[in-house]
Design an enzyme around this catalytic site. Structure first.
Site, PDB file in Angstrom:
ATOM      1  N   GLY A  45      64.608  30.868 162.563  1.00  0.00           N
ATOM      2  CA  GLY A  45      63.074  31.664 162.442  1.00  0.00           C
ATOM      3  C   GLY A  45      63.500  32.347 161.033  1.00  0.00           C
ATOM      4  N   GLN A  50      60.993  39.125 155.555  1.00  0.00           N
ATOM      5  CA  GLN A  50      62.325  38.727 155.086  1.00  0.00           C
ATOM      6  C   GLN A  50      62.350  38.151 153.839  1.00  0.00           C
ATOM      7  OE1 GLN A  50      62.989  36.950 159.111  1.00  0.00           O
ATOM      8  NE2 GLN A  50      65.112  37.667 158.574  1.00  0.00           N
ATOM      9  N   CYS A  98      70.289  37.699 163.105  1.00  0.00           N
ATOM     10  CA  CYS A  98      68.964  37.904 162.103  1.00  0.00           C
ATOM     11  C   CYS A  98      69.649  37.658 160.803  1.00  0.00           C
ATOM     12  CB  CYS A  98      68.276  39.254 162.170  1.00  0.00           C
ATOM     13  SG  CYS A  98      66.869  39.502 160.966  1.00  0.00           S
ATOM     14  N   LEU A  99      68.847  36.783 159.769  1.00  0.00           N
ATOM     15  CA  LEU A  99      69.232  36.676 158.641  1.00  0.00           C
ATOM     16  C   LEU A  99      69.265  37.916 157.601  1.00  0.00           C
ATOM     17  CD1 LEU A  99      67.459  33.008 157.979  1.00  0.00           C
ATOM     18  CD2 LEU A  99      69.796  33.670 158.390  1.00  0.00           C
ATOM     19  N   HIS A 140      61.336  37.875 168.570  1.00  0.00           N
ATOM     20  CA  HIS A 140      62.042  38.299 167.328  1.00  0.00           C
ATOM     21  C   HIS A 140      61.393  38.349 166.037  1.00  0.00           C
ATOM     22  CE1 HIS A 140      66.039  38.704 164.936  1.00  0.00           C
ATOM     23  NE2 HIS A 140      65.470  38.351 164.206  1.00  0.00           N
ATOM     24  N   GLU A 141      60.680  37.080 165.340  1.00  0.00           N
ATOM     25  CA  GLU A 141      59.935  37.008 164.405  1.00  0.00           C
ATOM     26  C   GLU A 141      58.911  38.039 164.537  1.00  0.00           C
ATOM     27  OE1 GLU A 141      61.690  35.797 162.097  1.00  0.00           O
ATOM     28  OE2 GLU A 141      63.135  34.786 163.486  1.00  0.00           O
ATOM     29  N   HIS A 144      59.319  41.240 163.269  1.00  0.00           N
ATOM     30  CA  HIS A 144      59.397  41.316 161.917  1.00  0.00           C
ATOM     31  C   HIS A 144      58.131  41.971 161.276  1.00  0.00           C
ATOM     32  CE1 HIS A 144      63.701  40.719 160.751  1.00  0.00           C
ATOM     33  NE2 HIS A 144      63.572  39.589 161.435  1.00  0.00           N
TER      34      HIS A 144
HETATM   35 NI    NI Z   1      65.284  38.469 162.182  1.00  0.00          NI
END
Ligand code: NI
Length: 181
Positions: A45, A50, A98-99, A140-141, A144
């Site tokens: 995701g 991000q 998470c990236l 999760h996304e 953000h």
């Molecule tokens: Ni994330």
């Protein structure tokens, strides 16, 4: 184009994102680039904040989980202006990463199912129930877009224990196998 991924400590990850209008310039190209960026970083995701854009957009590719969860098979989607309007009472733990927080993995409690309205890349409206891995990655996304990251959902004690690690990450002490900024 592959975007560099914004790392914990950046303002973009903390600002709430704004809704996208249908005439947003080159939205399809941006979505395509977000898929490319996510694939290059081997993520499931990626939310627009991000890559430093505070707009309500995220992409999901849960096909890596297709064997464990049938609903994830070949599941690649873009979500525009999503709104989670109902969550299940039942919660579960899942080890998240998470990236934007490279090297960090923690068990996070979340509702097991959510109902969400959203627009797809053609601005078609959808209203769906999500369960399993899809419910997890979507929540999760979605966080953000609200200026939250998964460590915000940990217990105060766990957060305290991670404090120095997060501080050094924010100062640039991390390793990532993808482009970051
Ligand atoms: Ni994330």
């Amino acid at each position: 184009m592959i975007y560099p991924i914004v790392i914990f400590g950046s303002e973009a990850l903390r600002k709430p994102s704004v809704e996208i209008a249908q005439d947003y310039p080159e939205l399809k190209k941006l979505i395509e680039d977000m898929f490319l960026t996510m694939q290059a970083a081997e993520g499931v995701g990626l939310a627009a904040p991000q890559i430093g854009k505070n707009i309500r957009l995220f992409v999901v590719d849960c096909s890596p989980w297709g064997e464990e969860d049938e609903s994830c098979k070949d599941y690649r989607r873009a979500f525009i202006n999503p709104e989670i309007y109902e969550v299940s009472e039942e919660t579960g733990l899942f080890n998240e990463g998470c990236l934007s927080l490279p090297g960090l993995h923690e068990d996070v409690h979340r509702p097991l199912a959510v109902k969400m309205r959203y627009l797809d890349e053609n601005f078609e409206e959808h209203d769906e129930l999500f369960e399993g891995f899809r419910a997890r990655v979507i929540q999760h996304e979605y966080d953000h877009l609200e200026g939250k990251v998964f460590t915000d959902r940990l217990s105060p004690l766990r957060r305290q224990l991670l404090k120095s690690k997060l501080l050094s990450m924010a100062k640039g002490k991390y390793r990532a196998a993808y482009k970051t900024k």
